[in-house]
Scaffold this motif. Structure first.
Motif, mmCIF file in Angstrom:
data_model
loop_
_atom_site.group_PDB
_atom_site.id
_atom_site.type_symbol
_atom_site.label_atom_id
_atom_site.label_comp_id
_atom_site.label_asym_id
_atom_site.label_seq_id
_atom_site.Cartn_x
_atom_site.Cartn_y
_atom_site.Cartn_z
ATOM 1 N N VAL A 44 -15.347 23.083 24.115
ATOM 2 C CA VAL A 44 -15.057 22.324 25.487
ATOM 3 C C VAL A 44 -13.760 21.446 25.136
ATOM 4 O O VAL A 44 -13.876 20.462 24.304
ATOM 5 N N ASP A 45 -12.648 21.835 26.188
ATOM 6 C CA ASP A 45 -11.489 21.110 25.619
ATOM 7 C C ASP A 45 -11.378 20.027 26.544
ATOM 8 O O ASP A 45 -10.829 20.004 27.554
ATOM 9 N N ILE A 46 -11.826 18.625 26.055
ATOM 10 C CA ILE A 46 -11.803 17.525 26.638
ATOM 11 C C ILE A 46 -10.340 17.102 26.701
ATOM 12 O O ILE A 46 -10.041 16.496 27.559
ATOM 13 N N ASN A 47 -9.483 17.351 25.804
ATOM 14 C CA ASN A 47 -8.405 16.789 25.579
ATOM 15 C C ASN A 47 -7.401 17.408 26.864
ATOM 16 O O ASN A 47 -6.539 16.562 27.275
ATOM 17 N N SER A 48 -7.356 18.886 27.248
ATOM 18 C CA SER A 48 -6.723 19.220 28.300
ATOM 19 C C SER A 48 -6.975 18.233 29.404
ATOM 20 O O SER A 48 -6.024 18.119 30.417
ATOM 21 N N ALA A 49 -8.356 18.243 29.926
ATOM 22 C CA ALA A 49 -8.572 17.672 30.914
ATOM 23 C C ALA A 49 -8.068 16.152 30.926
ATOM 24 O O ALA A 49 -7.951 15.634 32.035
ATOM 25 N N PHE A 50 -8.284 15.516 29.877
ATOM 26 C CA PHE A 50 -8.000 14.063 29.706
ATOM 27 C C PHE A 50 -6.307 14.111 29.943
ATOM 28 O O PHE A 50 -6.062 12.882 30.584
ATOM 29 N N LYS A 51 -5.802 14.617 29.313
ATOM 30 C CA LYS A 51 -4.006 14.659 29.614
ATOM 31 C C LYS A 51 -3.911 14.786 31.224
ATOM 32 O O LYS A 51 -2.886 14.196 31.642
ATOM 33 N N GLN A 52 -4.638 15.535 31.992
ATOM 34 C CA GLN A 52 -4.196 15.804 33.298
ATOM 35 C C GLN A 52 -4.760 14.455 34.086
ATOM 36 O O GLN A 52 -3.826 14.101 35.072
ATOM 37 N N VAL A 53 -5.814 13.887 33.724
ATOM 38 C CA VAL A 53 -6.255 12.776 34.212
ATOM 39 C C VAL A 53 -5.079 11.531 34.014
ATOM 40 O O VAL A 53 -4.772 10.720 34.963
ATOM 41 N N VAL A 54 -4.859 11.486 32.733
ATOM 42 C CA VAL A 54 -3.754 10.415 32.403
ATOM 43 C C VAL A 54 -2.560 10.670 32.996
ATOM 44 O O VAL A 54 -1.973 9.701 33.575
ATOM 45 N N ALA A 55 -2.036 11.744 33.163
ATOM 46 C CA ALA A 55 -0.792 12.044 33.886
ATOM 47 C C ALA A 55 -0.745 11.882 35.396
ATOM 48 O O ALA A 55 0.353 11.333 35.812
ATOM 49 N N ASN A 56 -1.846 11.979 35.876
ATOM 50 C CA ASN A 56 -1.927 12.081 37.301
ATOM 51 C C ASN A 56 -3.238 11.348 37.795
ATOM 52 O O ASN A 56 -4.092 12.021 38.422
ATOM 53 N N PRO A 57 -3.529 10.061 37.426
ATOM 54 C CA PRO A 57 -4.950 9.470 37.761
ATOM 55 C C PRO A 57 -5.297 9.553 39.197
ATOM 56 O O PRO A 57 -6.398 9.598 39.528
ATOM 57 N N GLY A 58 -3.984 9.276 40.047
ATOM 58 C CA GLY A 58 -4.533 9.165 41.426
ATOM 59 C C GLY A 58 -4.918 10.404 41.943
ATOM 60 O O GLY A 58 -5.880 10.338 43.062
#
Length: 324
Positions: free
Chosen positions: A219-233
């Motif tokens: 389960v690749d949480i890191n990739s999902a987290f990167k997307q959220v931090v880069a574009n939180p809106g």
């Protein structure tokens, strides 16, 4: 989401704890002295509401029983062994001398020893999840990811040897991007540790996947987290990712926001409930294409006595202090 999983077992730390450390610190009887404090934390969870375990459980129709206190009845839908503060190893990162608060490897050992004592095998139709390591790097001073990954891979290996077939293993989000790391000026170090951890974990899981009888689910949480931090809106977060809703530690909370689900982080290291929903989505996405065998009859004789080792927990835990 329809599921043929027969049970749901969870091994981890505060990111997966739905009430174990809260009960261990007598939260049900004395909420004002419990960890995490309720309020502002949702009872038993290190967040403002349901966490990924709750969301995934709702989707697959299974609610694992808390490990603490000892269940009154034999669990039929699985057990959540996750305990706030757990290291990846045998003990708790904050309370290493308290054996009734095991680390992730310790949780798995307790489970597998119980099976062995009762001449049983792990349910091959259950879903098992393993997520740990953050406390090693954030609070236990571990600087070698191989040490932590070895603990986790050994835990997964022990589950497979016990008969588990479907095991979801989570990598770590970039710990350098937590408000804790940013506020303490240690982002570069924690980012490097995260990268090393995730690379070593991927390699370990590839090796474990060589066993074709076992379904290892990364389960690749890191990739999902990167997307959220880069574009939180894009994910509905309106607040700066470096700022948490709750400011201060468990013993000295200075402020709490009014709109926690607009924040990626509820406190300096723990996600908001809305972020946990994204963790659940990543988990469900990872498992939805996996072939799961039809459920067999669950071994109803699984020993509750297995958890008897924590039967004295409430008497021993009155003086616990704040875990992360």
């Amino acid at each position: 989401m329809a599921s043929n999983f027969s049970q749901f077992y969870v091994f981890g730390d505060s990111l997966s704890d739905t009430g174990n450390i809260f009960t261990a610190t007598e939260g049900l009887e004395n909420p004002e002295t419990a960890f995490p404090p309720n309020p502002p934390y949702s009872e038993g969870r290190f967040s403002n509401g349901p966490i990924w375990v709750n969301f995934v459980g709702d989707e697959i129709g299974l609610t694992p029983t808390q490990f603490i206190p000892t269940p009154a009845n034999i669990p039929t839908e699985g057990i959540n062994f996750a305990i706030g503060g757990s290291s990846s190893g045998l003990n708790n990162a904050f309370f290493p001398d308290l054996p009734f608060l095991p680390g992730v490897s310790g949780q798995v050992n307790l489970f597998t020893r119980t099976l062995e004592a009762n001449n049983q095998k792990a349910d091959p139709n259950a879903l098992y999840t393993v997520w740990g390591g953050a406390n090693d790097y954030l609070f236990a001073g571990v600087t070698d990811p191989n040490q932590t990954v070895n603990n986790l891979s050994n835990a997964v290996g022990a589950l497979t040897q016990a008969g588990a077939k479907n095991i979801a293993v989570f990598n770590l989000p970039d710990l350098g991007q937590t408000p804790f790391a940013i506020a303490n000026g240690i982002s570069p170090e924690l980012t490097q540790l995260t990268l090393g951890h995730n690379a070593a974990l991927k390699q370990a899981l590839n090796s474990l996947s060589a066993n074709t009888d076992v379904n290892i689910i990364p389960v690749d949480i890191n990739s999902a987290f990167k997307q959220v931090v880069a574009n939180p809106g894009e994910f509905g977060f309106t607040q700066n990712p470096a700022i948490p809703c709750v400011v201060g530690d468990f013993n000295n909370i200075s402020s709490v926001c009014d709109n926690p689900d607009e924040f990626i982080f509820f406190d300096a290291v723990h996600p908001s409930s809305k972020s946990h929903r994204l963790v659940a989505d990543a988990t469900l996405s990872a498992i939805k294409h996996q072939t799961v065998p039809e459920p067999s009859t669950v071994l109803s004789t699984f020993a509750i006595g297995a958890m008897g080792s924590v039967g004295v927990l409430k008497r021993k835990s009155k003086k616990l202090s704040s875990p992360k």
